[in-house]
Design a protein around this motif. Structure first.
Motif, PDB file in Angstrom:
ATOM      1  N   ILE A 185      14.621  37.279  31.324  1.00 13.31           N
ATOM      2  CA  ILE A 185      15.589  37.054  30.248  1.00 13.31           C
ATOM      3  C   ILE A 185      16.742  38.045  30.310  1.00 13.31           C
ATOM      4  CG2 ILE A 185      15.892  37.217  27.730  1.00 13.31           C
ATOM      5  CD1 ILE A 185      12.995  35.981  27.542  1.00 13.31           C
ATOM      6  N   VAL A 186      16.463  39.301  30.594  1.00 17.38           N
ATOM      7  CA  VAL A 186      17.513  40.331  30.600  1.00 17.38           C
ATOM      8  C   VAL A 186      18.083  40.606  31.984  1.00 17.38           C
ATOM      9  CG1 VAL A 186      16.576  41.421  28.526  1.00 17.38           C
ATOM     10  CG2 VAL A 186      15.916  42.296  30.778  1.00 17.38           C
ATOM     11  N   SER A 187      17.483  40.033  33.020  1.00 15.97           N
ATOM     12  CA  SER A 187      17.905  40.298  34.395  1.00 15.97           C
ATOM     13  C   SER A 187      19.392  40.029  34.598  1.00 15.97           C
ATOM     14  CB  SER A 187      17.095  39.424  35.360  1.00 15.97           C
ATOM     15  OG  SER A 187      17.528  39.626  36.681  1.00 15.97           O
ATOM     16  N   GLY A 188      20.058  41.038  35.171  1.00 20.27           N
ATOM     17  CA  GLY A 188      21.489  40.923  35.447  1.00 20.27           C
ATOM     18  C   GLY A 188      22.364  41.318  34.271  1.00 20.27           C
ATOM     19  N   GLU A 189      21.784  41.443  33.094  1.00 17.57           N
ATOM     20  CA  GLU A 189      22.548  41.840  31.901  1.00 17.57           C
ATOM     21  C   GLU A 189      21.767  42.875  31.099  1.00 17.57           C
ATOM     22  OE1 GLU A 189      24.347  38.758  29.673  1.00 17.57           O
ATOM     23  OE2 GLU A 189      25.101  37.750  31.443  1.00 17.57           O
ATOM     24  N   GLU A 190      21.069  43.752  31.809  1.00 18.75           N
ATOM     25  CA  GLU A 190      20.237  44.753  31.148  1.00 18.75           C
ATOM     26  C   GLU A 190      21.030  45.634  30.192  1.00 18.75           C
ATOM     27  OE1 GLU A 190      18.228  43.762  35.075  1.00 18.75           O
ATOM     28  OE2 GLU A 190      20.280  44.146  34.422  1.00 18.75           O
ATOM     29  N   ASP A 191      22.270  45.990  30.560  1.00 13.23           N
ATOM     30  CA  ASP A 191      23.074  46.867  29.713  1.00 13.23           C
ATOM     31  C   ASP A 191      23.603  46.171  28.464  1.00 13.23           C
ATOM     32  OD1 ASP A 191      22.654  48.860  31.562  1.00 13.23           O
ATOM     33  OD2 ASP A 191      24.616  48.650  32.505  1.00 13.23           O
ATOM     34  N   LYS A 192      23.643  44.857  28.467  1.00  3.78           N
ATOM     35  CA  LYS A 192      24.179  44.090  27.333  1.00  3.78           C
ATOM     36  C   LYS A 192      23.084  43.484  26.466  1.00  3.78           C
ATOM     37  CE  LYS A 192      28.164  42.660  30.054  1.00  3.78           C
ATOM     38  NZ  LYS A 192      28.813  41.516  30.680  1.00  3.78           N
ATOM     39  N   SER A 193      21.857  43.431  26.973  1.00  5.97           N
ATOM     40  CA  SER A 193      20.768  42.745  26.282  1.00  5.97           C
ATOM     41  C   SER A 193      19.921  43.700  25.449  1.00  5.97           C
ATOM     42  CB  SER A 193      19.852  42.048  27.288  1.00  5.97           C
ATOM     43  OG  SER A 193      20.565  41.084  28.018  1.00  5.97           O
ATOM     44  N   ILE A 194      19.585  43.251  24.252  1.00  8.83           N
ATOM     45  CA  ILE A 194      18.628  43.948  23.393  1.00  8.83           C
ATOM     46  C   ILE A 194      17.569  42.916  23.038  1.00  8.83           C
ATOM     47  CG2 ILE A 194      18.238  45.202  21.245  1.00  8.83           C
ATOM     48  CD1 ILE A 194      21.265  45.907  21.305  1.00  8.83           C
ATOM     49  N   LEU A 195      16.413  43.050  23.661  1.00 10.86           N
ATOM     50  CA  LEU A 195      15.340  42.081  23.479  1.00 10.86           C
ATOM     51  C   LEU A 195      14.191  42.759  22.741  1.00 10.86           C
ATOM     52  CD1 LEU A 195      14.397  39.193  24.027  1.00 10.86           C
ATOM     53  CD2 LEU A 195      13.465  39.998  26.214  1.00 10.86           C
ATOM     54  N   ASN A 196      14.387  42.948  21.449  1.00  9.23           N
ATOM     55  CA  ASN A 196      13.421  43.602  20.588  1.00  9.23           C
ATOM     56  C   ASN A 196      12.803  42.503  19.723  1.00  9.23           C
ATOM     57  OD1 ASN A 196      12.048  45.261  18.797  1.00  9.23           O
ATOM     58  ND2 ASN A 196      13.894  45.793  17.661  1.00  9.23           N
ATOM     59  N   PHE A 197      11.543  42.129  19.989  1.00  8.87           N
ATOM     60  CA  PHE A 197      10.967  41.020  19.235  1.00  8.87           C
ATOM     61  C   PHE A 197       9.500  41.243  18.919  1.00  8.87           C
ATOM     62  CE2 PHE A 197      10.178  39.775  23.654  1.00  8.87           C
ATOM     63  CZ  PHE A 197       8.890  39.252  23.622  1.00  8.87           C
ATOM     64  N   LEU A 198       9.030  40.450  17.970  1.00  5.00           N
ATOM     65  CA  LEU A 198       7.623  40.378  17.623  1.00  5.00           C
ATOM     66  C   LEU A 198       7.234  38.922  17.770  1.00  5.00           C
ATOM     67  CD1 LEU A 198       5.077  41.734  16.356  1.00  5.00           C
ATOM     68  CD2 LEU A 198       5.990  41.023  14.149  1.00  5.00           C
ATOM     69  N   MET A 199       6.175  38.691  18.539  1.00  4.19           N
ATOM     70  CA  MET A 199       5.706  37.322  18.756  1.00  4.19           C
ATOM     71  C   MET A 199       4.226  37.286  18.428  1.00  4.19           C
ATOM     72  SD  MET A 199       6.231  35.127  22.178  1.00  4.19           S
ATOM     73  CE  MET A 199       5.181  33.797  22.638  1.00  4.19           C
ATOM     74  N   GLY A 200       3.873  36.386  17.552  1.00  4.06           N
ATOM     75  CA  GLY A 200       2.472  36.238  17.188  1.00  4.06           C
ATOM     76  C   GLY A 200       1.946  34.917  17.702  1.00  4.06           C
ATOM     77  N   CYS A 201       0.705  34.937  18.169  1.00  7.63           N
ATOM     78  CA  CYS A 201       0.079  33.698  18.611  1.00  7.63           C
ATOM     79  C   CYS A 201      -1.321  33.667  18.028  1.00  7.63           C
ATOM     80  CB  CYS A 201       0.103  33.579  20.130  1.00  7.63           C
ATOM     81  SG  CYS A 201      -1.330  34.116  21.041  1.00  7.63           S
ATOM     82  N   GLY A 202      -1.523  32.709  17.140  1.00  8.99           N
ATOM     83  CA  GLY A 202      -2.831  32.620  16.497  1.00  8.99           C
ATOM     84  C   GLY A 202      -3.218  33.946  15.873  1.00  8.99           C
ATOM     85  N   GLN A 203      -4.376  34.445  16.239  1.00 13.38           N
ATOM     86  CA  GLN A 203      -4.861  35.704  15.662  1.00 13.38           C
ATOM     87  C   GLN A 203      -4.356  36.939  16.389  1.00 13.38           C
ATOM     88  OE1 GLN A 203      -9.109  35.709  15.908  1.00 13.38           O
ATOM     89  NE2 GLN A 203      -9.150  35.379  18.095  1.00 13.38           N
ATOM     90  N   TYR A 204      -3.596  36.759  17.476  1.00 12.22           N
ATOM     91  CA  TYR A 204      -3.121  37.895  18.265  1.00 12.22           C
ATOM     92  C   TYR A 204      -1.635  38.145  18.021  1.00 12.22           C
ATOM     93  CZ  TYR A 204      -7.383  36.802  20.783  1.00 12.22           C
ATOM     94  OH  TYR A 204      -8.668  36.541  21.094  1.00 12.22           O
ATOM     95  N   THR A 205      -1.275  39.409  17.840  1.00 14.71           N
ATOM     96  CA  THR A 205       0.128  39.787  17.807  1.00 14.71           C
ATOM     97  C   THR A 205       0.437  40.395  19.158  1.00 14.71           C
ATOM     98  OG1 THR A 205       0.038  40.196  15.440  1.00 14.71           O
ATOM     99  CG2 THR A 205       1.859  41.195  16.651  1.00 14.71           C
ATOM    100  N   LEU A 206       1.457  39.865  19.805  1.00 15.95           N
ATOM    101  CA  LEU A 206       1.702  40.270  21.185  1.00 15.95           C
ATOM    102  C   LEU A 206       2.665  41.436  21.326  1.00 15.95           C
ATOM    103  CD1 LEU A 206       1.862  36.701  22.687  1.00 15.95           C
ATOM    104  CD2 LEU A 206      -0.060  38.270  22.617  1.00 15.95           C
ATOM    105  N   PHE A 207       3.794  41.378  20.702  1.00 16.98           N
ATOM    106  CA  PHE A 207       4.778  42.452  20.807  1.00 16.98           C
ATOM    107  C   PHE A 207       5.410  42.658  19.453  1.00 16.98           C
ATOM    108  CE2 PHE A 207       4.700  41.326  25.299  1.00 16.98           C
ATOM    109  CZ  PHE A 207       4.750  42.554  25.904  1.00 16.98           C
TER     110      PHE A 207
END
Length: 177
Positions: free
Chosen positions: A155-177
């Protein structure tokens, strides 16, 4: 259960109701949106975004900017005199294809498409499409984490300096990030 409301939390009757309602849960996700992408105040752009994959409920909230996914796709929508949007021959596969396809995703694999116009929801849909293209059923959690890490790098490849990929993703009973 999910509650979403476009007004600021300080003035939201829904937020006030929730604060007084005795909600019992082991996991709660809340997101205060700083609208840098997409129309502020639009219900379609309110986090958390949610979708179902493999019979499991996934949620996604994000703060930041992802330039590769920030261009609003053309979706053949016209407004009538009342300001209502009319969908005219909307091609969802073409709409999502205007964003990068991640992992093994092909145009034919696209199931998840954004409803709103945020980079956050476009990233979420791209991740889910890539997961669905890679796995027919939920993979072991360690494999899931590794795949998600690879997709984030993509997702950030090639635009690492411009990208801010700070997220929380939940799946069922697990929280991933």
């Amino acid at each position: 259960r999910s509650f979403v409301d476009p007004p600021p939390a300080a003035t939201s009757p829904l937020a006030e109701m929730i604060s007084e309602y005795p909600i019992k849960t082991l996991t709660m996700v809340s997101h205060i949106r700083y609208a840098t992408q997409g129309k502020a105040g639009s219900l379609a752009n309110v986090h958390p975004f949610s979708r179902e994959i493999w019979g499991m409920h996934f949620i996604f909230v994000h703060n930041g900017d992802v330039p590769k996914f920030s261009a609003k796709p053309q979706n053949n929508m016209n407004e009538n005199e009342d300001g209502l949007h009319l969908h005219q021959h909307q091609n969802l596969h073409h709409q999502m294809h205007q964003f990068p396809l991640l992992g093994k995703t092909t145009v034919e694999d696209i199931i998840y498409t954004p409803v709103g116009d945020t980079d956050s929801e476009a990233v979420f849909c791209a991740i889910l499409n890539a997961l669905k293209a890679e796995f027919k059923s939920p993979p072991p959690l360690s494999t899931f984490y590794q795949t998600l890490r690879e997709l984030c790098n993509e997702i950030v490849s090639g635009e690492e300096d411009k990208s801010i990929l700070n997220f929380l993703m939940g799946c069922g009973q697990y929280t991933l990030f």
